[in-house]
Scaffold this motif. Structure first.
Motif, PDB file in Angstrom:
ATOM      1  N   GLY A  63      35.318  45.173  32.535  1.00 17.92           N
ATOM      2  CA  GLY A  63      34.008  45.445  33.124  1.00 17.92           C
ATOM      3  C   GLY A  63      32.889  44.705  32.423  1.00 17.92           C
ATOM      4  N   PRO A  64      31.686  44.774  32.985  1.00 17.84           N
ATOM      5  CA  PRO A  64      30.526  44.156  32.354  1.00 17.84           C
ATOM      6  C   PRO A  64      30.027  45.018  31.190  1.00 17.84           C
ATOM      7  CG  PRO A  64      29.837  45.285  34.331  1.00 17.84           C
ATOM      8  CD  PRO A  64      31.350  45.385  34.264  1.00 17.84           C
ATOM      9  N   ARG A  65      29.192  44.444  30.361  1.00 17.74           N
ATOM     10  CA  ARG A  65      28.611  45.193  29.243  1.00 17.74           C
ATOM     11  C   ARG A  65      27.866  46.405  29.802  1.00 17.74           C
ATOM     12  NH1 ARG A  65      25.532  41.296  26.007  1.00 17.74           N
ATOM     13  NH2 ARG A  65      24.426  41.133  27.961  1.00 17.74           N
ATOM     14  N   GLY A  66      28.096  47.550  29.220  1.00 13.31           N
ATOM     15  CA  GLY A  66      27.432  48.771  29.663  1.00 13.31           C
ATOM     16  C   GLY A  66      28.200  49.557  30.715  1.00 13.31           C
ATOM     17  N   ALA A  67      29.261  48.974  31.258  1.00  7.76           N
ATOM     18  CA  ALA A  67      30.062  49.689  32.264  1.00  7.76           C
ATOM     19  C   ALA A  67      31.223  50.399  31.580  1.00  7.76           C
ATOM     20  CB  ALA A  67      30.601  48.719  33.305  1.00  7.76           C
ATOM     21  N   ARG A  68      31.700  51.411  32.225  1.00  2.69           N
ATOM     22  CA  ARG A  68      32.866  52.129  31.721  1.00  2.69           C
ATOM     23  C   ARG A  68      33.914  52.169  32.826  1.00  2.69           C
ATOM     24  NH1 ARG A  68      32.763  58.353  30.747  1.00  2.69           N
ATOM     25  NH2 ARG A  68      33.967  58.278  32.625  1.00  2.69           N
ATOM     26  N   VAL A  69      34.986  51.405  32.654  1.00  2.42           N
ATOM     27  CA  VAL A  69      36.076  51.403  33.623  1.00  2.42           C
ATOM     28  C   VAL A  69      37.064  52.474  33.180  1.00  2.42           C
ATOM     29  CG1 VAL A  69      37.936  50.049  34.665  1.00  2.42           C
ATOM     30  CG2 VAL A  69      35.756  48.945  34.076  1.00  2.42           C
ATOM     31  N   VAL A  70      37.261  53.464  34.039  1.00  2.00           N
ATOM     32  CA  VAL A  70      38.146  54.577  33.718  1.00  2.00           C
ATOM     33  C   VAL A  70      39.573  54.253  34.131  1.00  2.00           C
ATOM     34  CG1 VAL A  70      38.637  57.015  34.155  1.00  2.00           C
ATOM     35  CG2 VAL A  70      36.272  56.232  33.920  1.00  2.00           C
ATOM     36  N   GLU A  74      38.800  44.665  48.029  1.00  2.00           N
ATOM     37  CA  GLU A  74      40.011  43.883  48.280  1.00  2.00           C
ATOM     38  C   GLU A  74      39.778  42.480  47.736  1.00  2.00           C
ATOM     39  OE1 GLU A  74      41.375  46.042  52.427  1.00  2.00           O
ATOM     40  OE2 GLU A  74      40.893  43.931  52.451  1.00  2.00           O
ATOM     41  N   ILE A  75      40.855  41.873  47.278  1.00  2.00           N
ATOM     42  CA  ILE A  75      40.767  40.534  46.701  1.00  2.00           C
ATOM     43  C   ILE A  75      41.952  39.708  47.186  1.00  2.00           C
ATOM     44  CG2 ILE A  75      42.038  41.045  44.562  1.00  2.00           C
ATOM     45  CD1 ILE A  75      38.830  39.110  44.550  1.00  2.00           C
ATOM     46  N   GLN A  76      41.714  38.425  47.451  1.00  2.00           N
ATOM     47  CA  GLN A  76      42.791  37.523  47.876  1.00  2.00           C
ATOM     48  C   GLN A  76      42.755  36.251  47.041  1.00  2.00           C
ATOM     49  OE1 GLN A  76      43.479  38.474  52.528  1.00  2.00           O
ATOM     50  NE2 GLN A  76      42.191  36.754  52.152  1.00  2.00           N
ATOM     51  N   GLY A  77      43.925  35.756  46.752  1.00  2.00           N
ATOM     52  CA  GLY A  77      44.059  34.512  46.007  1.00  2.00           C
ATOM     53  C   GLY A  77      45.465  34.405  45.445  1.00  2.00           C
ATOM     54  N   ARG A  78      45.667  33.402  44.606  1.00  2.00           N
ATOM     55  CA  ARG A  78      46.984  33.217  43.974  1.00  2.00           C
ATOM     56  C   ARG A  78      47.235  34.344  42.982  1.00  2.00           C
ATOM     57  NH1 ARG A  78      45.912  27.778  41.757  1.00  2.00           N
ATOM     58  NH2 ARG A  78      47.272  28.534  40.109  1.00  2.00           N
ATOM     59  N   ALA A  79      48.474  34.809  42.926  1.00  2.00           N
ATOM     60  CA  ALA A  79      48.840  35.971  42.111  1.00  2.00           C
ATOM     61  C   ALA A  79      48.443  35.808  40.652  1.00  2.00           C
ATOM     62  CB  ALA A  79      50.334  36.244  42.231  1.00  2.00           C
ATOM     63  N   GLU A  80      48.663  34.652  40.061  1.00  2.00           N
ATOM     64  CA  GLU A  80      48.360  34.472  38.638  1.00  2.00           C
ATOM     65  C   GLU A  80      46.850  34.496  38.382  1.00  2.00           C
ATOM     66  OE1 GLU A  80      49.105  30.405  40.454  1.00  2.00           O
ATOM     67  OE2 GLU A  80      50.182  32.298  40.474  1.00  2.00           O
ATOM     68  N   ILE A  81      46.068  34.050  39.351  1.00  2.00           N
ATOM     69  CA  ILE A  81      44.612  34.098  39.206  1.00  2.00           C
ATOM     70  C   ILE A  81      44.119  35.536  39.372  1.00  2.00           C
ATOM     71  CG2 ILE A  81      42.427  33.363  40.230  1.00  2.00           C
ATOM     72  CD1 ILE A  81      43.804  30.680  40.848  1.00  2.00           C
ATOM     73  N   ILE A  82      44.702  36.259  40.314  1.00  2.00           N
ATOM     74  CA  ILE A  82      44.333  37.665  40.506  1.00  2.00           C
ATOM     75  C   ILE A  82      44.641  38.467  39.241  1.00  2.00           C
ATOM     76  CG2 ILE A  82      44.899  39.778  41.777  1.00  2.00           C
ATOM     77  CD1 ILE A  82      45.106  38.016  44.291  1.00  2.00           C
ATOM     78  N   THR A  83      45.742  38.174  38.580  1.00  2.00           N
ATOM     79  CA  THR A  83      46.082  38.856  37.330  1.00  2.00           C
ATOM     80  C   THR A  83      44.979  38.668  36.296  1.00  2.00           C
ATOM     81  OG1 THR A  83      48.455  38.640  37.745  1.00  2.00           O
ATOM     82  CG2 THR A  83      47.779  38.976  35.451  1.00  2.00           C
ATOM     83  N   GLU A  84      44.479  37.448  36.149  1.00  2.00           N
ATOM     84  CA  GLU A  84      43.392  37.171  35.208  1.00  2.00           C
ATOM     85  C   GLU A  84      42.110  37.886  35.637  1.00  2.00           C
ATOM     86  OE1 GLU A  84      43.627  35.642  32.212  1.00  2.00           O
ATOM     87  OE2 GLU A  84      45.762  35.739  32.697  1.00  2.00           O
ATOM     88  N   PHE A  85      41.826  37.863  36.929  1.00  2.00           N
ATOM     89  CA  PHE A  85      40.656  38.555  37.474  1.00  2.00           C
ATOM     90  C   PHE A  85      40.712  40.045  37.136  1.00  2.00           C
ATOM     91  CE2 PHE A  85      39.060  41.054  41.111  1.00  2.00           C
ATOM     92  CZ  PHE A  85      37.723  40.679  41.110  1.00  2.00           C
ATOM     93  N   PHE A  86      41.876  40.678  37.322  1.00  2.00           N
ATOM     94  CA  PHE A  86      42.013  42.105  37.029  1.00  2.00           C
ATOM     95  C   PHE A  86      41.805  42.393  35.542  1.00  2.00           C
ATOM     96  CE2 PHE A  86      44.744  43.054  40.991  1.00  2.00           C
ATOM     97  CZ  PHE A  86      43.615  43.396  41.710  1.00  2.00           C
ATOM     98  N   LYS A  87      42.207  41.478  34.667  1.00  2.00           N
ATOM     99  CA  LYS A  87      41.952  41.664  33.232  1.00  2.00           C
ATOM    100  C   LYS A  87      40.443  41.736  32.984  1.00  2.00           C
ATOM    101  CE  LYS A  87      46.085  39.338  31.529  1.00  2.00           C
ATOM    102  NZ  LYS A  87      46.583  38.122  30.837  1.00  2.00           N
ATOM    103  N   ASP A  88      39.695  40.837  33.611  1.00  2.00           N
ATOM    104  CA  ASP A  88      38.234  40.851  33.464  1.00  2.00           C
ATOM    105  C   ASP A  88      37.634  42.125  34.038  1.00  2.00           C
ATOM    106  OD1 ASP A  88      38.432  38.315  32.390  1.00  2.00           O
ATOM    107  OD2 ASP A  88      37.586  37.295  34.133  1.00  2.00           O
ATOM    108  N   ILE A  89      38.075  42.505  35.219  1.00  2.00           N
ATOM    109  CA  ILE A  89      37.538  43.679  35.888  1.00  2.00           C
ATOM    110  C   ILE A  89      37.867  44.948  35.105  1.00  2.00           C
ATOM    111  CG2 ILE A  89      37.675  45.082  38.016  1.00  2.00           C
ATOM    112  CD1 ILE A  89      36.138  42.346  38.150  1.00  2.00           C
ATOM    113  N   ASN A  90      39.030  45.013  34.528  1.00  2.00           N
ATOM    114  CA  ASN A  90      39.426  46.188  33.758  1.00  2.00           C
ATOM    115  C   ASN A  90      38.528  46.362  32.529  1.00  2.00           C
ATOM    116  OD1 ASN A  90      41.152  48.469  33.550  1.00  2.00           O
ATOM    117  ND2 ASN A  90      42.262  47.449  31.916  1.00  2.00           N
TER     118      ASN A  90
END
Length: 77
Positions: free
Chosen positions: A50-57, A32-48
Motif C-alpha cells: 500500500g501507499p504510505r499511511g495506508a493499512r492493508v489488512v 479487477e486487473i489484467q495483464g501478464r501473470a508475472e507482472i500482476i504478481t509484482e503489482f500485488f506485492k506493491d498493492i499489499n
C-alpha cells in the motif's frame, strides 16, 4: 480509500496493466486487473504494501474472465 485507489491506478499504469478499482460501502477497495501473470504478481506485492499511511489488512484474489479490448486502468465511483 481515495489515496489507495490513486496509488493502485498509478502502479497499474507503471506496469501497463488494465482494469479498475473502487471503494465499497464497507470501506474496502475492490477491483479487477489484467495483464501478464508475472507482472500482476509484482503489482500485488506493491498493492499489499500500500501507499504510505495506508493499512492493508487482507489482499484477496480470484481468477476472472478476460475482458477483451480493455485499454486502461480506471477508478470507478
Amino acid at each position: 480509500g481515495v489515496g489507495f485507489r490513486y496509488f493502485t491506478r498509478h502502479r497499474a499504469a507503471e506496469y501497463g496493466l488494465t482494469g479498475w478499482c473502487r471503494n465499497t460501502p464497507n470501506d474496502k477497495v475492490e477491483g479487477e486487473i489484467q495483464g501478464r501473470a508475472e507482472i500482476i504478481t509484482e503489482f500485488f506485492k506493491d498493492i499489499n504494501s500500500g501507499p504510505r499511511g495506508a493499512r492493508v489488512v487482507k489482499l484477496e484474489t480470484e481468477e476472472r474472465e478476460i475482458i477483451q479490448d480493455e485499454k486502461h486502468f480506471e477508478i470507478r465511483r
